[in-house]
Design an enzyme around this catalytic site. Sequence first.
Site, PDB file in Angstrom:
ATOM      1  N   THR A  11       0.893  -1.205  -0.090  1.00  0.00           N
ATOM      2  CA  THR A  11       0.064   0.117   0.085  1.00  0.00           C
ATOM      3  C   THR A  11       0.850   1.290   0.081  1.00  0.00           C
ATOM      4  O   THR A  11       1.840   1.170   0.641  1.00  0.00           O
ATOM      5  CB  THR A  11      -1.007  -0.090   1.269  1.00  0.00           C
ATOM      6  OG1 THR A  11      -1.642   1.031   1.366  1.00  0.00           O
ATOM      7  CG2 THR A  11      -0.173  -0.229   2.570  1.00  0.00           C
ATOM      8  N   GLU A  13      -5.150  -3.268   3.698  1.00  0.00           N
ATOM      9  CA  GLU A  13      -5.058  -3.842   5.097  1.00  0.00           C
ATOM     10  C   GLU A  13      -6.255  -4.852   5.530  1.00  0.00           C
ATOM     11  O   GLU A  13      -6.226  -5.433   6.605  1.00  0.00           O
ATOM     12  CB  GLU A  13      -4.903  -2.680   6.084  1.00  0.00           C
ATOM     13  CG  GLU A  13      -3.451  -2.140   6.011  1.00  0.00           C
ATOM     14  CD  GLU A  13      -3.401  -0.859   5.040  1.00  0.00           C
ATOM     15  OE1 GLU A  13      -4.354  -0.754   4.014  1.00  0.00           O
ATOM     16  OE2 GLU A  13      -2.443   0.000   5.119  1.00  0.00           O
ATOM     17  N   LYS A  31      -9.502  19.912  14.097  1.00  0.00           N
ATOM     18  CA  LYS A  31      -9.804  20.076  15.559  1.00  0.00           C
ATOM     19  C   LYS A  31     -10.190  21.387  15.981  1.00  0.00           C
ATOM     20  O   LYS A  31      -9.171  22.090  16.057  1.00  0.00           O
ATOM     21  CB  LYS A  31      -8.909  19.194  16.366  1.00  0.00           C
ATOM     22  CG  LYS A  31      -8.672  17.805  16.039  1.00  0.00           C
ATOM     23  CD  LYS A  31      -7.438  17.194  16.315  1.00  0.00           C
ATOM     24  CE  LYS A  31      -7.247  15.823  15.788  1.00  0.00           C
ATOM     25  NZ  LYS A  31      -5.858  15.404  15.599  1.00  0.00           N
ATOM     26  N   TRP A  84     -14.551  17.798  16.264  1.00  0.00           N
ATOM     27  CA  TRP A  84     -13.950  17.508  14.878  1.00  0.00           C
ATOM     28  C   TRP A  84     -15.072  18.034  13.959  1.00  0.00           C
ATOM     29  O   TRP A  84     -16.025  17.977  14.173  1.00  0.00           O
ATOM     30  CB  TRP A  84     -14.065  16.074  14.811  1.00  0.00           C
ATOM     31  CG  TRP A  84     -12.917  15.456  15.571  1.00  0.00           C
ATOM     32  CD1 TRP A  84     -11.746  15.937  16.302  1.00  0.00           C
ATOM     33  CD2 TRP A  84     -12.418  13.907  15.511  1.00  0.00           C
ATOM     34  NE1 TRP A  84     -11.190  15.026  16.848  1.00  0.00           N
ATOM     35  CE2 TRP A  84     -11.127  13.839  16.328  1.00  0.00           C
ATOM     36  CE3 TRP A  84     -12.867  12.985  14.689  1.00  0.00           C
ATOM     37  CZ2 TRP A  84     -10.860  12.456  16.328  1.00  0.00           C
ATOM     38  CZ3 TRP A  84     -12.447  11.719  15.156  1.00  0.00           C
ATOM     39  CH2 TRP A  84     -11.013  11.587  16.029  1.00  0.00           C
TER      40      TRP A  84
END
Lengths: 542, 542
Positions: B185, B331, B439, B444
């Site tokens: 990756t 993954e 942030k 968020w």
Amino acid sequence: MQSTMMNMPLNITSVMTFADKVYGDVEVVSVTADNPRHRYTYSDAFKRVRKLANALAKLGLKQSDVIGTLAWNDYRHLELYYAISCSGMVCHTVNPRLFDEQIEYIIDHAEDQWVFTDVAFVGTLERLQNLLPDVKGFVILTDEANMPKTSLRNAVCYETLIADEPETFDWPDLDENSASAICYTSGTTGHPKGVVYSHRSTILHCYASSLPDAFGLSRYDVTMPIVPMFHVNGWGLVYSAPMAGAKLVMPGPKMGDGEALAKLINEEGVTASAGVPTVWLALLQYLEKSGERVDGLERLTVGGSACPLSIFDAFRDKYDVTVQHAWGMTEMSPLGTYNRVADDAGETMSKADFDTARLRQGRPIYGVELRIVDEDGQELPWDGESSGAVQVRGPFITDHYHKREHSAAEDGWFETGDVAFMDKDSQMQITDRTKDVIKSGGEWISSIELENCAVDHPAIAEAAVIGVAHPKWTERPLLLAVVNEGAEISKEEMLHWFDGKVAKWWIPADCVFVSELPHTATGKLSKKDLRDEYQNFAWNDA
Amino acid sequence: MQSTMMNMPLNITSVMTFADKVYGDVEVVSVTADNPRHRYTYSDAFKRVRKLANALAKLGLKQSDVIGTLAWNDYRHLELYYAISCSGMVCHTVNPRLFDEQIEYIIDHAEDQWVFTDVAFVGTLERLQNLLPDVKGFVILTDEANMPKTSLRNAVCYETLIADEPETFDWPDLDENSASAICYTSGTTGHPKGVVYSHRSTILHCYASSLPDAFGLSRYDVTMPIVPMFHVNGWGLVYSAPMAGAKLVMPGPKMGDGEALAKLINEEGVTASAGVPTVWLALLQYLEKSGERVDGLERLTVGGSACPLSIFDAFRDKYDVTVQHAWGMTEMSPLGTYNRVADDAGETMSKADFDTARLRQGRPIYGVELRIVDEDGQELPWDGESSGAVQVRGPFITDHYHKREHSAAEDGWFETGDVAFMDKDSQMQITDRTKDVIKSGGEWISSIELENCAVDHPAIAEAAVIGVAHPKWTERPLLLAVVNEGAEISKEEMLHWFDGKVAKWWIPADCVFVSELPHTATGKLSKKDLRDEYQNFAWNDA
């Protein structure tokens, strides 16, 4: 080279935690003796499973202990499945329809520590409890209001048992190969034999049987397993429904009641169900009598024994429901083959081809390796003709029976006891049981095919064909037939009936009309008794 | 208690032998550089796989050796997948679109012994071969007639290599945890990282991703994976298609060619396909231009990045094709979530709700445990609001990267780098990448949502929103926008555009119009560059 993947065991606990989180709001609906329509969600179920796990621990039960259940399909039985297996204990589902001696034998053989029972089976256990001194106590699956008077020792009411337990439980880490459940298979001879499933085998079976060409359960299905949870974990549907997020409907003691089933199907929106042919016959008879419809129902899986074509046709033509054959056994978790014919097969095939295709037992599902072999163990081709013994192997197929050390498998292959051929489309057609097949002149004759042919005659009510020793041909088929009341048929007429319908050398060499045929406790023809009775039958030509 | 189940490993060999036996007659159709339409059956394929396995052994390759491939989706690449993994070797699919330095790095890092390459990538390897002294030789995936002149050392023609090999091969018994394939990756920074799949993880992913609410492949499907086989094993479809018995269509180098795809879909009867949004856009544009139809096509899986609603709508409204969002990563083998909305959802929901539902990334598939956590690692509820970092774990999710000893997982959970909320229907909505999230005042802010809102303004061609340090709020969002040619818009107008569309405190604190935005080699916005450039941006109110 080492893989970099996480080392995560396959276990039933993960089905529970997954369904709790992803499908927590999906409903579980049950009929029980104390509630005609109980409903709650998977999330509610698993909350009670955690309470039950605490209660089991409090009873002193520990990992590897076996717990027996005598119960119909309902939510409390579902709770037992998960609480027992996820605690690392072993869920022993006892078939309450067995003879007393068999129930006693398997509870003793499996070493059940406690037994959980429906109210309906309290009487059976009261008769047997003194023969089962190692069972520490009995839990009755009901609430205090419906608790029966009972002489069972240490009898506890289920709802009382779990009432005050905490709603959290710290599930143990389990080896994926550890035992999760045990189920006994009862043959016609000898003691029942136990098959012990592991967490791994259960999860792999769950995946394989949920594939689109098998049960194919989806979040948008509502499934009603009519196969009892004491028959091979309800064909695994009790695990695969929460895994898929399918709503689960459980008919409790109403499994043979066509009216109750139709009501559940319509009121709960059942799309997919599974059961033995007699269940579908009961449903069909009710629908035809009442004129009711089952419009939401899409598909019925039928297994346990071959389903007559008339049931396939009636559901398809009158109710737009697809009936699908499946084949398997306790030793296979249970699913081995599944017949999902193409959606448009009815339009693209001739009626005869379509009928033949639908009646096959199906293609092997991935996870089951299947072969057919001749008497010398040589593999036979999948040509639609070569018939042989069916052998299987795979990670959810048993190697041996509980407490019987020697492997039941031959060179790693399990002998199913069925005889079949595989057609060119890889669909299996069972033709016989190994022990019933007739060996004539070095070839095999299917007793089942001859019986089916015989009962197609309007004068015949029931038929059995057995092989009887013959000096020249090893064995020849002998037909034993029961004539319908009021009907008449001669021996010659009967035997001529087979002309052109089966190979010439398959035609029974003789025929005996009898008033009745012997049956086993589960209603199957007892050919063993017939073979004993007719072992010295005198052939005309011998 | 011990289970009585057979001890059978999960391995890719069993997919091959199963498909060979049960689905041997099903077709595999490929486009290759040397053949516009190659066709054969799974049975033919696996015969050649056995010849190839013999050839690999003859090259001196042995278990655990890594073999590289640089190839498009076609039958020879399929043969390599099975011959390599089932021989116990490791199939390293190299992305030929990587930069030279990256290709060199990963071939060296994985220790490829031999490299099999399409003719198209011979030039790349000729440039690199002197930097790869450990690669013993190169096999060109073509026949003698199409063999290019090449300076590659020990260059062999694939068809010549396997031509005289026997059609039988004795496959080794493999540990299910042994490596089967490796895929790298490539992030925006640092070297590519290798994920090593095992036989076990591949089979479990195969099962999970084949369930009815995921890819749902059936014997009656024809599937065309348009996702390259060098991207996480073509999303596993190269294994799951033969497992399901689905006909497999592989477009070779024609993956971005709308006309070629439409032709394959119609001529081969493709029912299900999978790829990134740009592929579907190319197909759509071709269909709209040509007026052609794709009547047999039923569903398209879209992943890799979020698919615009316009593509969902166009396929549904004009072509009766369902587009389904999926999410995953290298993954994760790769599938993590899949969005199969109910078949009748378009009729039972308002258009707005239906659109929202379709755009979600989907529900976790069984086998993937998923949670969202806040900055302190505390799990957040699935309430459709609480947004947090997405973590996953499961038996087909990586624990670490190849040759990097330390676990990539935190307390056993893999950090996906995505930020999302889960709605009450357990559908995931990605809102950002962890590294791009802003942030502000302890909360968020989703940079992606602000960017989507900005480009909805007719004057804006492209937008990026980044967090820039702010003395009072930790960070505040800064909008960088490219104005369409000929359009005009003031900073005030731009910022007012957000009024009522996002929470007041989400509205970018300032805006800079730029002539272009920086992109990575794979075409993604490079926010890292923007953050570097604007790190000292002077806020008005600070």
